[in-house]
Design a protein around this motif. Structure first.
Motif, PDB file in Angstrom:
ATOM      1  N   PHE A 144       6.661  10.763  -0.670  1.00 40.59           N
ATOM      2  CA  PHE A 144       6.622  12.131  -0.181  1.00 40.59           C
ATOM      3  C   PHE A 144       6.530  13.155  -1.303  1.00 40.59           C
ATOM      4  O   PHE A 144       7.230  13.049  -2.323  1.00 40.59           O
ATOM      5  N   ASP A 145       5.719  14.203  -1.064  1.00 42.79           N
ATOM      6  CA  ASP A 145       5.641  15.310  -2.005  1.00 42.79           C
ATOM      7  C   ASP A 145       6.898  16.163  -1.978  1.00 42.79           C
ATOM      8  O   ASP A 145       7.175  16.895  -2.934  1.00 42.79           O
TER       9      ASP A 145
ATOM     10  N   PHE B  81       7.027  21.272  -2.990  1.00 45.05           N
ATOM     11  CA  PHE B  81       5.932  20.317  -2.880  1.00 45.05           C
ATOM     12  C   PHE B  81       5.492  19.887  -4.282  1.00 45.05           C
ATOM     13  O   PHE B  81       6.134  20.231  -5.262  1.00 45.05           O
ATOM     14  N   HIS B  82       4.432  19.113  -4.359  1.00 47.14           N
ATOM     15  CA  HIS B  82       3.966  18.540  -5.642  1.00 47.14           C
ATOM     16  C   HIS B  82       5.042  17.678  -6.302  1.00 47.14           C
ATOM     17  O   HIS B  82       5.030  17.470  -7.508  1.00 47.14           O
ATOM     18  N   GLY B  83       5.979  17.178  -5.490  1.00 46.82           N
ATOM     19  CA  GLY B  83       7.083  16.428  -6.065  1.00 46.82           C
ATOM     20  C   GLY B  83       6.664  15.155  -6.779  1.00 46.82           C
ATOM     21  O   GLY B  83       7.292  14.758  -7.763  1.00 46.82           O
ATOM     22  N   LEU B  84       5.610  14.505  -6.300  1.00 42.04           N
ATOM     23  CA  LEU B  84       5.146  13.292  -6.972  1.00 42.04           C
ATOM     24  C   LEU B  84       4.657  13.618  -8.371  1.00 42.04           C
ATOM     25  O   LEU B  84       4.895  12.870  -9.322  1.00 42.04           O
ATOM     26  N   SER B  85       3.972  14.744  -8.525  1.00 39.55           N
ATOM     27  CA  SER B  85       3.488  15.168  -9.833  1.00 39.55           C
ATOM     28  C   SER B  85       4.645  15.593 -10.738  1.00 39.55           C
ATOM     29  O   SER B  85       4.727  15.179 -11.897  1.00 39.55           O
ATOM     30  N   HIS B  86       5.548  16.422 -10.217  1.00 38.94           N
ATOM     31  CA  HIS B  86       6.672  16.877 -11.036  1.00 38.94           C
ATOM     32  C   HIS B  86       7.566  15.711 -11.442  1.00 38.94           C
ATOM     33  O   HIS B  86       8.063  15.664 -12.576  1.00 38.94           O
ATOM     34  N   GLY B  87       7.773  14.773 -10.521  1.00 40.61           N
ATOM     35  CA  GLY B  87       8.586  13.619 -10.857  1.00 40.61           C
ATOM     36  C   GLY B  87       7.967  12.785 -11.961  1.00 40.61           C
ATOM     37  O   GLY B  87       8.656  12.358 -12.903  1.00 40.61           O
ATOM     38  N   TYR B  88       6.658  12.550 -11.847  1.00 38.66           N
ATOM     39  CA  TYR B  88       5.972  11.777 -12.880  1.00 38.66           C
ATOM     40  C   TYR B  88       6.028  12.499 -14.220  1.00 38.66           C
ATOM     41  O   TYR B  88       6.325  11.896 -15.261  1.00 38.66           O
ATOM     42  N   CYS B  89       5.732  13.794 -14.217  1.00 43.97           N
ATOM     43  CA  CYS B  89       5.648  14.540 -15.478  1.00 43.97           C
ATOM     44  C   CYS B  89       6.987  14.610 -16.194  1.00 43.97           C
ATOM     45  O   CYS B  89       7.039  14.511 -17.427  1.00 43.97           O
TER      46      CYS B  89
ATOM     47  N   VAL C 296       0.852  -1.180   0.000  1.00 48.05           N
ATOM     48  CA  VAL C 296       0.000   0.000   0.000  1.00 48.05           C
ATOM     49  C   VAL C 296       0.888   1.230   0.000  1.00 48.05           C
ATOM     50  O   VAL C 296       1.759   1.383   0.865  1.00 48.05           O
ATOM     51  N   GLY C 297       0.706   2.095  -0.984  1.00 51.21           N
ATOM     52  CA  GLY C 297       1.477   3.330  -1.072  1.00 51.21           C
ATOM     53  C   GLY C 297       0.683   4.490  -0.496  1.00 51.21           C
ATOM     54  O   GLY C 297      -0.495   4.661  -0.806  1.00 51.21           O
ATOM     55  N   HIS C 298       1.302   5.271   0.347  1.00 48.64           N
ATOM     56  CA  HIS C 298       0.657   6.412   0.993  1.00 48.64           C
ATOM     57  C   HIS C 298       1.322   7.704   0.543  1.00 48.64           C
ATOM     58  O   HIS C 298       2.554   7.848   0.634  1.00 48.64           O
ATOM     59  N   ARG C 299       0.525   8.650   0.091  1.00 52.32           N
ATOM     60  CA  ARG C 299       1.047   9.974  -0.205  1.00 52.32           C
ATOM     61  C   ARG C 299       1.176  10.745   1.112  1.00 52.32           C
ATOM     62  O   ARG C 299       0.203  10.926   1.834  1.00 52.32           O
ATOM     63  N   VAL C 300       2.378  11.176   1.407  1.00 48.01           N
ATOM     64  CA  VAL C 300       2.652  11.977   2.600  1.00 48.01           C
ATOM     65  C   VAL C 300       3.236  13.301   2.136  1.00 48.01           C
ATOM     66  O   VAL C 300       4.213  13.318   1.375  1.00 48.01           O
ATOM     67  N   VAL C 301       2.648  14.392   2.569  1.00 48.40           N
ATOM     68  CA  VAL C 301       3.048  15.696   2.048  1.00 48.40           C
ATOM     69  C   VAL C 301       4.477  16.042   2.432  1.00 48.40           C
ATOM     70  O   VAL C 301       5.259  16.492   1.592  1.00 48.40           O
ATOM     71  N   HIS C 302       4.851  15.835   3.700  1.00 50.42           N
ATOM     72  CA  HIS C 302       6.140  16.350   4.153  1.00 50.42           C
ATOM     73  C   HIS C 302       7.058  15.254   4.669  1.00 50.42           C
ATOM     74  O   HIS C 302       6.679  14.474   5.535  1.00 50.42           O
TER      75      HIS C 302
END
Length: 345
Positions: free
Chosen positions: A91-92, A123-131, A32-38
């Motif tokens: 982490f974001d 922040f938004h690192g998961l999005s920037h990394g994917y993009c 299970v993957g959890h998005r954690v902001v910080h």
């Protein structure tokens, strides 16, 4: 594998009363993957969650008081349903752990920086990394040598400068308040203004923070944080909405220019997030002012874009892409990587 963003949220951030019913319909996951902001300075990549990690995440609540408790509530609830299944925190902030010290360091007293770990986190690192990775795939190019400016434009908004698949700068800072104009957040303001308001208007820090977080941005300028409503009002001749679009575009273009300076030039410009994916007007207005960097878009493709698409005009030096935000796929990739590495030991 599923992650907690797919699960029902309640007023406390996580509706445990519905959780069991939802999970009964799932096959047992491997992880299970959890998005954690910080992740603070200690977590610079995904990590398998155990009791020690869980406690360290709780200790970071002071850095993200609005988001961290909800992430931990989700973690505890899902772990309660799947106690024997691996849980991974993604982490974001982690994607931006690679930005150089010159970009990460605030010019404030050393004792503040040392005592409170004050720095630019981003922040938004998961999005920037994917993009940035998806952009390389779409262009059939390796990430090595590719200079990407990623624009995550939604209710929250930030930019990232990415070289070789690694973040080298970003617009959000110690908190998600810094940077671009957003739906309800001001983005960057003169810190002297905050001090002035506290002194002359006798506002408490909480009152100022609430105003900057919840009553600023597009909402303050146009009366709504919904870009669709702002654009419609501007088209009707509403001067406040027109100003809001001008301010939004001004800050966006300036930020893209700064990110292009951080990457030493720009090969790819990516738009993602609710506004980035769906507002042809925001993309057009921004790119029109970026011609000096070699960017130009095909207006027909810009107006009809669906899913992941190249909207670059013929002859443009910079490729402009629209990419669907898929933080879920990035979380899945990172969580799978942790489990695979453990199994190979």
């Amino acid at each position: 594998m599923r992650h907690t963003a797919d699960l029902p949220a309640g007023a406390d951030g996580f509706d445990t009363s519905r959780l069991a019913g939802v999970l009964r319909d799932w096959d047992e996951p491997d992880v299970v993957g959890h998005r954690v902001v910080h992740g603070g300075t200690g977590f610079t990549g995904p990590v398998r969650i155990d009791d020690v990690v869980r406690e360290r995440l709780h200790d970071l609540t002071g850095l993200a008081p609005l988001h961290q408790p909800k992430s931990l509530a989700a973690l505890d609830a899902v772990t309660g349903q799947f106690p024997g299944i691996a849980a991974v925190a993604c982490f974001d902030t982690a994607f931006h752990a690679t930005i150089p010290e010159a970009a990460a360091t605030y010019a404030v007293p050393r004792e503040w920086r040392d005592r409170y770990a004050i720095r630019r986190y981003g922040f938004h690192g998961l999005s920037h990394g994917y993009c940035s990775r998806r952009a390389a795939e779409l262009l059939d190019r390796p990430q090595a040598g590719l200079r990407v400016v990623s624009c995550h434009l939604g209710a929250g908004a930030s930019l990232a400068a990415v070289v070789d698949g690694r973040s080298v700068d970003t617009t959000m800072g110690f908190t998600p308040l810094e940077g671009l104009v957003m739906a309800t957040r001001s983005g960057t303001v003169d810190p002297g203004l905050v001090l002035w308001l506290e002194e002359h208007e006798h506002l408490s820090p909480h009152e100022v923070a609430t105003a900057l977080e919840q009553r600023s941005g597009l909402t303050a300028l146009a009366g709504t944080g919904d870009m669709r409503e702002v654009e419609a009002a501007a088209d009707r001749g509403d001067t406040d909405a027109a100003l809001a679009l001008d301010v939004y575009t001004h800050r966006l273009v300036g930020g893209i220019g700064a990110m292009a300076a951080a990457t030493g030039g720009m090969d790819v410009l990516v738009f993602t997030g609710g506004v980035g994916e769906h507002s042809s007007a925001v993309r057009r207005r921004a790119v029109e002012r970026l011609r000096f960097l070699g960017a130009a878009i095909d207006l027909d493709r810009n107006d009809t874009v669906r899913d992941d698409q190249d909207i670059t005009a013929a002859g443009a030096d910079v490729r402009t892409l629209v990419i669907t935000a898929r933080e879920d796929l990035q979380i899945a990739r990172e969580a799978r990587g942790i489990v695979t590495a453990e199994r190979s030991r």
